[in-house]
Design a protein around this motif. Sequence first.
Motif, short mmCIF file in Angstrom:
data_model
loop_
_atom_site.label_atom_id
_atom_site.label_comp_id
_atom_site.label_asym_id
_atom_site.label_seq_id
_atom_site.Cartn_x
_atom_site.Cartn_y
_atom_site.Cartn_z
N GLY A 63 0.81 -1.22 0.00
CA GLY A 63 0.00 0.00 0.00
C GLY A 63 0.84 1.26 0.00
N ARG A 64 1.97 1.25 0.70
CA ARG A 64 2.82 2.45 0.74
C ARG A 64 3.36 2.79 -0.64
NH1 ARG A 64 5.43 0.11 5.85
NH2 ARG A 64 6.12 -1.27 4.23
N GLU A 65 3.76 1.77 -1.39
CA GLU A 65 4.27 2.01 -2.74
C GLU A 65 3.18 2.57 -3.63
OE1 GLU A 65 6.52 2.35 -6.11
OE2 GLU A 65 7.16 2.13 -4.04
N LEU A 66 1.98 2.03 -3.51
CA LEU A 66 0.87 2.52 -4.31
C LEU A 66 0.56 3.98 -3.96
CD1 LEU A 66 -1.21 1.84 -6.46
CD2 LEU A 66 -2.75 1.10 -4.64
N LEU A 67 0.55 4.30 -2.68
CA LEU A 67 0.30 5.70 -2.28
C LEU A 67 1.38 6.64 -2.80
CD1 LEU A 67 -1.01 5.25 1.37
CD2 LEU A 67 -2.31 5.94 -0.66
N ALA A 68 2.63 6.20 -2.76
CA ALA A 68 3.72 7.02 -3.29
C ALA A 68 3.53 7.25 -4.78
CB ALA A 68 5.07 6.35 -3.02
N GLN A 69 3.12 6.20 -5.49
CA GLN A 69 2.90 6.35 -6.92
C GLN A 69 1.72 7.27 -7.20
OE1 GLN A 69 3.10 2.94 -9.44
NE2 GLN A 69 4.72 2.00 -8.25
N LEU A 70 0.68 7.20 -6.37
CA LEU A 70 -0.46 8.09 -6.56
C LEU A 70 -0.07 9.55 -6.33
CD1 LEU A 70 -3.30 5.97 -4.97
CD2 LEU A 70 -3.02 6.54 -7.39
N ASP A 71 0.84 9.80 -5.39
CA ASP A 71 1.34 11.17 -5.20
C ASP A 71 2.07 11.65 -6.46
OD1 ASP A 71 0.30 11.52 -2.66
OD2 ASP A 71 2.14 10.89 -1.65
N GLU A 72 2.83 10.74 -7.08
CA GLU A 72 3.52 11.10 -8.32
C GLU A 72 2.51 11.36 -9.44
OE1 GLU A 72 6.34 8.03 -9.23
OE2 GLU A 72 7.25 8.16 -7.25
N VAL A 73 1.45 10.57 -9.48
CA VAL A 73 0.39 10.78 -10.48
C VAL A 73 -0.20 12.17 -10.31
CG1 VAL A 73 -1.92 10.07 -11.21
CG2 VAL A 73 -0.18 8.35 -10.78
N GLU A 74 -0.49 12.54 -9.07
CA GLU A 74 -1.06 13.86 -8.81
C GLU A 74 -0.13 14.96 -9.31
OE1 GLU A 74 -2.90 16.60 -5.25
OE2 GLU A 74 -1.87 14.76 -4.72
N ALA A 75 1.16 14.81 -9.06
CA ALA A 75 2.12 15.82 -9.52
C ALA A 75 2.12 15.92 -11.04
CB ALA A 75 3.52 15.49 -9.00
N ARG A 76 2.05 14.77 -11.72
CA ARG A 76 2.06 14.81 -13.18
C ARG A 76 0.76 15.33 -13.76
NH1 ARG A 76 5.21 10.20 -12.30
NH2 ARG A 76 3.42 8.81 -12.36
N LEU A 77 -0.36 15.14 -13.05
CA LEU A 77 -1.65 15.60 -13.56
C LEU A 77 -1.96 17.04 -13.17
CD1 LEU A 77 -3.89 12.45 -13.05
CD2 LEU A 77 -2.91 13.31 -15.18
N THR A 78 -1.12 17.65 -12.34
CA THR A 78 -1.31 19.05 -11.97
C THR A 78 -0.75 19.91 -13.10
OG1 THR A 78 -1.11 18.55 -9.63
CG2 THR A 78 -0.76 20.84 -10.28
N PRO A 79 -1.61 20.59 -13.81
CA PRO A 79 -1.13 21.37 -14.95
C PRO A 79 -0.37 22.61 -14.50
CG PRO A 79 -3.49 21.66 -14.68
CD PRO A 79 -3.05 20.66 -13.65
N ALA A 80 0.82 22.75 -15.03
CA ALA A 80 1.62 23.94 -14.73
C ALA A 80 0.92 25.18 -15.23
CB ALA A 80 3.01 23.81 -15.34
N ALA A 81 0.19 25.05 -16.33
CA ALA A 81 -0.51 26.20 -16.90
C ALA A 81 -1.54 26.74 -15.93
CB ALA A 81 -1.17 25.81 -18.21
N SER A 82 -2.20 25.88 -15.17
CA SER A 82 -3.21 26.38 -14.24
C SER A 82 -2.56 27.18 -13.14
CB SER A 82 -4.06 25.24 -13.67
OG SER A 82 -3.34 24.52 -12.70
N THR A 83 -1.36 26.80 -12.73
CA THR A 83 -0.64 27.57 -11.71
C THR A 83 -0.32 28.96 -12.25
OG1 THR A 83 0.33 25.55 -10.84
CG2 THR A 83 1.41 27.61 -10.24
N ARG A 84 0.14 29.02 -13.49
CA ARG A 84 0.44 30.33 -14.09
C ARG A 84 -0.83 31.15 -14.24
NH1 ARG A 84 4.36 27.25 -17.15
NH2 ARG A 84 2.70 26.70 -18.59
N ARG A 85 -1.93 30.50 -14.60
CA ARG A 85 -3.20 31.21 -14.76
C ARG A 85 -3.65 31.81 -13.43
NH1 ARG A 85 -6.44 27.29 -16.71
NH2 ARG A 85 -7.31 26.87 -14.68
#
Length: 106
Positions: A63-85
């Motif tokens: 479960g810990r590995e899966l949670l770590a991977q989900l955190d990475e997924v969140e980082a990759r799905l967070t659009p940098a463009a929305s932060t700039r917007r």
Amino acid sequence: MTATPARDKVSAVLWLAAGKSQRAAAEAAGVSPGTVAQWRRDPVFAAEVERIRRAWEEQPQDGRELLAQLDEVEARLTPAASTRRVEKQLARAVARGLRTVREADR
């Protein structure tokens, strides 16, 4: 139109990777099934679903590995463009506020 938070997309990724329906993933993410269908057509989102599905199949007890991977997924799905917007919207709001204060001082 506001962007969906990456955390909501991660919820959908997890449900889809677990083999749940598009409707179940939409309920978990708090969006419509049509939104999930639209996300599934995004190659990045689809790749994340498949990556998490494979990770779960390889090590379902970790479960810990899966949670770590989900955190990475969140980082990759967070659009940098929305932060700039958001930064641009904030800058415009500050500028409007400053103009209002200057006009009130006149």
